[in-house]
Design an enzyme around this catalytic site. Structure first.
Site, PDB file in Angstrom:
ATOM      1  N   TRP A   1       0.970  -1.726   0.452  1.00  0.00           N
ATOM      2  CA  TRP A   1      -0.225   0.276   0.038  1.00  0.00           C
ATOM      3  C   TRP A   1       0.690   0.957   0.094  1.00  0.00           C
ATOM      4  O   TRP A   1       0.657   2.040  -0.676  1.00  0.00           O
ATOM      5  CB  TRP A   1      -0.964  -0.037   1.559  1.00  0.00           C
ATOM      6  CG  TRP A   1      -1.893   1.398   1.434  1.00  0.00           C
ATOM      7  CD1 TRP A   1      -3.040   2.050   0.620  1.00  0.00           C
ATOM      8  CD2 TRP A   1      -0.879   2.340   2.400  1.00  0.00           C
ATOM      9  NE1 TRP A   1      -3.325   3.098   1.659  1.00  0.00           N
ATOM     10  CE2 TRP A   1      -2.508   3.658   1.702  1.00  0.00           C
ATOM     11  CE3 TRP A   1      -0.760   2.420   2.753  1.00  0.00           C
ATOM     12  CZ2 TRP A   1      -2.320   4.766   3.190  1.00  0.00           C
ATOM     13  CZ3 TRP A   1      -0.343   4.043   3.896  1.00  0.00           C
ATOM     14  CH2 TRP A   1      -0.839   4.274   3.317  1.00  0.00           C
ATOM     15  N   HIS A   2       1.994   0.743   0.936  1.00  0.00           N
ATOM     16  CA  HIS A   2       2.863   2.350   0.599  1.00  0.00           C
ATOM     17  C   HIS A   2       3.590   2.792  -1.006  1.00  0.00           C
ATOM     18  O   HIS A   2       3.611   4.484  -0.847  1.00  0.00           O
ATOM     19  CB  HIS A   2       4.003   2.430   1.630  1.00  0.00           C
ATOM     20  CG  HIS A   2       4.209   1.846   3.376  1.00  0.00           C
ATOM     21  ND1 HIS A   2       2.729   0.760   3.713  1.00  0.00           N
ATOM     22  CD2 HIS A   2       4.112   3.283   3.853  1.00  0.00           C
ATOM     23  CE1 HIS A   2       2.533   1.349   5.550  1.00  0.00           C
ATOM     24  NE2 HIS A   2       3.201   3.019   5.359  1.00  0.00           N
ATOM     25  N   GLY A   3       3.902   2.006  -1.495  1.00  0.00           N
ATOM     26  CA  GLY A   3       4.017   1.646  -2.826  1.00  0.00           C
ATOM     27  C   GLY A   3       5.171   0.390  -3.546  1.00  0.00           C
ATOM     28  O   GLY A   3       4.456  -0.290  -3.251  1.00  0.00           O
TER      29      GLY A   3
ATOM     30  N   PHE B   1       2.016   8.829  -0.827  1.00  0.00           N
ATOM     31  CA  PHE B   1       1.507   7.110  -0.668  1.00  0.00           C
ATOM     32  C   PHE B   1      -0.018   7.364  -1.349  1.00  0.00           C
ATOM     33  O   PHE B   1      -0.543   7.095  -0.968  1.00  0.00           O
ATOM     34  CB  PHE B   1       1.665   6.575   0.798  1.00  0.00           C
ATOM     35  CG  PHE B   1       3.054   6.500   0.373  1.00  0.00           C
ATOM     36  CD1 PHE B   1       4.368   6.378   0.189  1.00  0.00           C
ATOM     37  CD2 PHE B   1       3.244   6.931   2.044  1.00  0.00           C
ATOM     38  CE1 PHE B   1       5.111   5.776   0.496  1.00  0.00           C
ATOM     39  CE2 PHE B   1       4.477   6.737   2.952  1.00  0.00           C
ATOM     40  CZ  PHE B   1       5.570   6.167   1.777  1.00  0.00           C
TER      41      PHE B   1
END
Length: 463
Positions: free
Chosen positions: A324-326, A463
């Site tokens: 989800w962060h990248g 993000f």
């Protein structure tokens, strides 16, 4: 538009004054704050507002259809379709390029040169936070925890400028009920808001940006140019930087929302005093932790299927949390590290009784180790960074100021919380003129540390 900027310094006082003037008239206040929020968001790119509006309408339609559905099966299908739409939008903008590149490398390794078309899409700022909040709204309506809001209320919830770009992840059932009646200006915790904004400015501009300029960016940019002492300093400096940067943003966001009359949930609680990975995630980015628990870990089965399924669910949750962060392998491995930590300490619970200081030291240093994967541009840079830790040499970046900054950021979190909380409450209880003077002094002092190129964006904007 970032909080510590001249643009926001002009934007917010005007919006705040007009907001309170219009608050007794919701028919005027809500459209005004919605327009102000879209203006704030459009500072990144006006085109992003089109996507935000489209997501708002799609999720509102999904929530209304879920509420009106005549059977549980229909509700599940509509919810699944709406969530799939949200994740599809997020996937196209955030992950398409990553998976196309990886698929192309895989085919090349097999000697099959069949490249997929690569689209160049700019990631809309805050898209991950926006989609997660939209998902929480539709799912909570499906679960019967919240009736569908009016389209205007939902649009305001999704775009509200204090949290639209980097959280905290505020649930619809935490925010939308606050729109049901005008806020009372006498109930606003002005002192607490001012303290939070001042602390956030100090954390972000005076500490996080300083550490980034002086230590973190140079070392992570070219780790092979530095010996072990500087590389180790950079690892701990980044742990301090990312905490001050993100918690600083959150402090300002919560403080700004408070001045507008709205209460946001807490997002940080001294994460570096954690003595387990479980404890860390109860203290770090707490609103994301709640989201992953309620919308991923528990639906996967949580801890209800035995130790192996629990371990699987923990690993899946944390790996997806990392993703989800990248879209990068560093984020995936960072999530896997935390997942493995949760699994291992769950297995060790009751088998080994280590002293608290040892548990803290292990968890803290593993968290710092994980931040290297999080910060490094790619795995090659991370590998070089770790290799340089064993490289003897002189500490060229070690100064009293940088060491003091890192030690104070981490050390304050290890102090007993009660005295610090009492101090915060005493400051918040000061007269308005003293709070105003104090905030002005903080702005002046912090502003003097800003370099000529201005304040860098918050880390979590990406993000």
């Amino acid at each position: 538009m970032v909080f510590p900027s001249f643009e926001f310094a002009f934007f917010f006082p005007v919006v705040l004054a007009l907001s309170w003037a219009l608050m007794p008239r919701p028919r005027l206040w809500k459209p005004f704050v919605l327009a102000a929020s879209y203006l704030f968001y459009s500072a990144a790119s006006p085109r992003y507002c089109i996507l935000l509006a489209a997501l708002t309408l799609a999720n509102q339609l999904g929530a209304v259809l879920v509420h009106r559905a005549g059977s549980d099966r229909a509700r599940k299908r509509i919810t699944a379709a709406t969530v799939a739409l949200d994740l599809g939008v997020l996937g196209v903008f955030k992950y398409y390029g990553f998976f196309v590149d990886e698929w192309g490398r895989f085919l090349d390794s097999l000697g099959l040169g069949m490249p997929l078309p690569l689209l160049t899409l700019a990631l809309p700022i805050g898209l991950s936070f926006i989609t997660f909040q939209a998902i929480s709204y539709v799912v909570d309506v499906k679960r019967g925890l919240l009736p569908p809001a009016s389209t205007l209320d939902f649009a305001l919830y999704l775009s509200f400028f204090p949290h639209v770009v980097a959280g905290p992840i505020v649930r619809a059932r935490e925010f939308i009920p606050q729109l049901s009646k005008p806020r009372n200006p006498r109930d606003v915790a002005v002192g607490a808001a001012v303290v939070l904004i001042a602390l956030g400015l100090i954390k972000k501009v005076a500490v996080a940006d300083y550490l980034a300029r002086e230590v973190v960016d140079p070392v992570f940019g070219v780790p092979e140019a530095f010996a072990g002492p500087d590389v180790a300093l950079a690892a701990y400096a980044y742990a301090a930087q990312i905490y001050c940067d993100f918690s600083g943003y959150t402090d300002i966001a919560i403080g700004v929302a408070l001045l507008m009359g709205f209460v946001f949930p807490q997002n940080f609680n001294s994460p570096y005093r954690a003595t387990s990975f479980r404890d860390f995630w109860r203290r770090w980015h707490m609103t994301l932790s709640r989201f992953l628990r309620d919308f991923l870990y528990i639906p996967l089965g949580g801890n209800r299927g035995g130790k192996w399924k629990t371990a699987r669910n923990l690993m899946l949750t944390m790996v997806l949390g990392g993703l989800w962060h990248g879209a990068a392998w560093g984020f995936i491995l960072w999530g896997a590290l935390h997942g493995a930590g949760l699994v291992i300490e769950r297995w060790l619970r009751g088998r080994i009784d280590a002293p608290a200081w040892l548990r803290w030291a292990i968890v803290f240093n593993l968290v710092v180790f994980g931040w290297v994967l999080f910060r490094a541009e790619n795995l090659d840079v991370a590998a070089t960074f770790f290799a340089q830790l064993a490289q003897p040499g002189v500490a060229t970046l070690l100064t009293p100021v940088t060491v003091a900054a890192v030690v104070l950021v981490i050390g304050f979190q290890l102090l007993p919380p009660a005295p610090l909380e009492r101090l915060r409450l005493r400051v918040a209880a000061l007269p308005s003129y003293a709070l105003g003077f104090g905030l002005a002094a903080v702005v002046a002092v912090v502003g003097a540390t800003v370099p000529s190129q201005g304040v860098p964006p918050f880390i979590y904007f990406q993000f």
